[in-house]
Design an enzyme around this catalytic site. Structure first.
Site, PDB file in Angstrom:
ATOM      1  N   CYS B   4       0.934  -1.392   0.000  1.00 15.71           N
ATOM      2  CA  CYS B   4       0.093  -0.012   0.373  1.00 15.71           C
ATOM      3  C   CYS B   4       0.798   1.200   0.071  1.00 15.71           C
ATOM      4  O   CYS B   4       0.568   2.055  -0.580  1.00 15.71           O
ATOM      5  CB  CYS B   4      -0.783   0.313   1.269  1.00 15.71           C
ATOM      6  SG  CYS B   4      -2.300  -1.214   1.190  1.00 15.71           S
ATOM      7  N   ASP B 128      -7.450   4.791  -2.667  1.00 12.79           N
ATOM      8  CA  ASP B 128      -7.658   2.947  -1.667  1.00 12.79           C
ATOM      9  C   ASP B 128      -6.106   3.021  -2.354  1.00 12.79           C
ATOM     10  O   ASP B 128      -6.648   2.196  -3.833  1.00 12.79           O
ATOM     11  CB  ASP B 128      -8.880   3.130  -1.898  1.00 12.79           C
ATOM     12  CG  ASP B 128      -8.287   1.950  -1.188  1.00 12.79           C
ATOM     13  OD1 ASP B 128      -7.011   0.946  -0.812  1.00 12.79           O
ATOM     14  OD2 ASP B 128      -9.584   0.659  -0.156  1.00 12.79           O
ATOM     15  N   HIS B 130      -5.211   0.283  -2.651  1.00 13.07           N
ATOM     16  CA  HIS B 130      -5.554  -1.217  -3.204  1.00 13.07           C
ATOM     17  C   HIS B 130      -5.816  -2.071  -4.045  1.00 13.07           C
ATOM     18  O   HIS B 130      -6.142  -2.837  -4.352  1.00 13.07           O
ATOM     19  CB  HIS B 130      -6.599  -1.873  -1.691  1.00 13.07           C
ATOM     20  CG  HIS B 130      -5.666  -2.958  -0.998  1.00 13.07           C
ATOM     21  ND1 HIS B 130      -4.657  -1.934   0.144  1.00 13.07           N
ATOM     22  CD2 HIS B 130      -4.882  -4.244  -1.014  1.00 13.07           C
ATOM     23  CE1 HIS B 130      -4.113  -3.350   0.282  1.00 13.07           C
ATOM     24  NE2 HIS B 130      -3.866  -4.187  -0.396  1.00 13.07           N
TER      25      HIS B 130
END
Lengths: 109, 177
Positions: B4, B128, B130
């Site tokens: 991340c 995000d 991800h």
């Protein structure tokens, strides 16, 4: 390496460099403690700043590997340089912060 | 579930490319690790590992690859983050760079804040890191991969954790004459 403990109030002025083979002083504040304790470290100009970081972390009893030093304005300092260099570029008032290590899943809301 | 912070860094480098401050390629995870070993922050065994990094490592890599400095804001608890909203708002107005937030075990990329002067209420525009799908804006936005998160949601839950410290990385624009 000399170290002196200090309280929470802002201390005196910047450290002085001596002439020839001089020392530099850093006032390092532990930001993770709400009382903001600080210690003053006096080191030879040519000392690697990694040593200052390590010694400061040990004095404050926090792990050196997960600590970093930033300036009062929040600028990150790469410790792979001499103490003298750091003093010239960033001055003497510094902060010891914990390093974040992140990588897991973000929880969705 | 380990890359991340690396991906947040890639978003930041990508921003500098789009703003034409740099023409370097967006580094891969491995290349990021190589930089950290090169500058002496990590041992050679770090390359090829799945070790997590954080805001400090990102600041070192940005300094090495693009020559930009970063400001770091450290807060002792997630509860203190909403107080930083005004400072973050000024950052987005003057610098405009994406911010990386590292804390707990999570990395976020922050693209904006919405701050209510009167109530002190604030929301964060979070990207995000991800997301692994295609470059489909609709999919990304509709799926919540890029969206507004309030610091306290309607159920009273805090987005940021009270018992964790957070480091925020605020990359700075280069001073170009």
């Amino acid at each position: 390496m000399a170290a002196a403990a200090g309280g929470g109030a802002a201390g005196g002025g910047a450290g002085a460099t001596g002439a020839g083979g001089g020392k530099v002083s850093f006032k390092i504040i532990l930001t993770s403690d709400p009382k903001l304790p600080f210690k003053v470290f006096s080191v030879p100009e040519g000392a690697p700043f990694t040593a200052v970081l390590k010694f400061a972390a040990e004095e404050f009893k926090v792990p050196p590997q997960t600590s970093a030093i930033i300036t009062n304005d929040g600028v990150g300092i790469n410790p792979q340089q001499s103490a003298g260099n750091v003093f010239l570029k960033h001055g003497s008032e510094l902060r010891l912060i914990p390093r974040d290590r992140v990588g897991a899943m973000v929880a969705s809301f | 579930g380990w890359g991340c912070a690396y991906r947040s860094l890639q978003t930041i480098v990508s921003w500098y490319r789009f703003q034409q401050y740099s023409s370097i390629n967006v580094p891969s995870h491995r290349e990021i690790q190589q930089v950290l070993v090169e500058i002496g922050d990590k041992d050679p065994s770090f390359i090829g590992s799945r070790e997590w990094i954080g805001a400090i490592e990102l600041s070192f890599v940005l300094d090495k690859l693009i020559g930009v400095s970063c400001k770091i804001i450290n807060v002792r608890s997630g509860d203190e983050l909403p107080e930083k909203c005004r400072e973050l708002a000024i950052h987005f107005e003057t610098q405009g760079t994406p911010v990386m937030i590292g804390g707990g075990v999570l990395a976020y990329t922050l693209l904006g804040v919405d701050y209510n002067d009167a109530s002190g209420d604030c929301a964060f525009l979070i990207l995000d890191p991800h997301y692994t799908g295609s470059d489909d804006l609709k999919k990304i936005v509709n799926g919540g991969w890029c969206g507004w998160k309030k610091s306290i949601d309607s159920k009273g839950r805090s987005f940021f954790l009270k018992d964790k410290f957070y480091n925020l990385l605020l990359p700075q624009r280069p001073n170009i004459v």
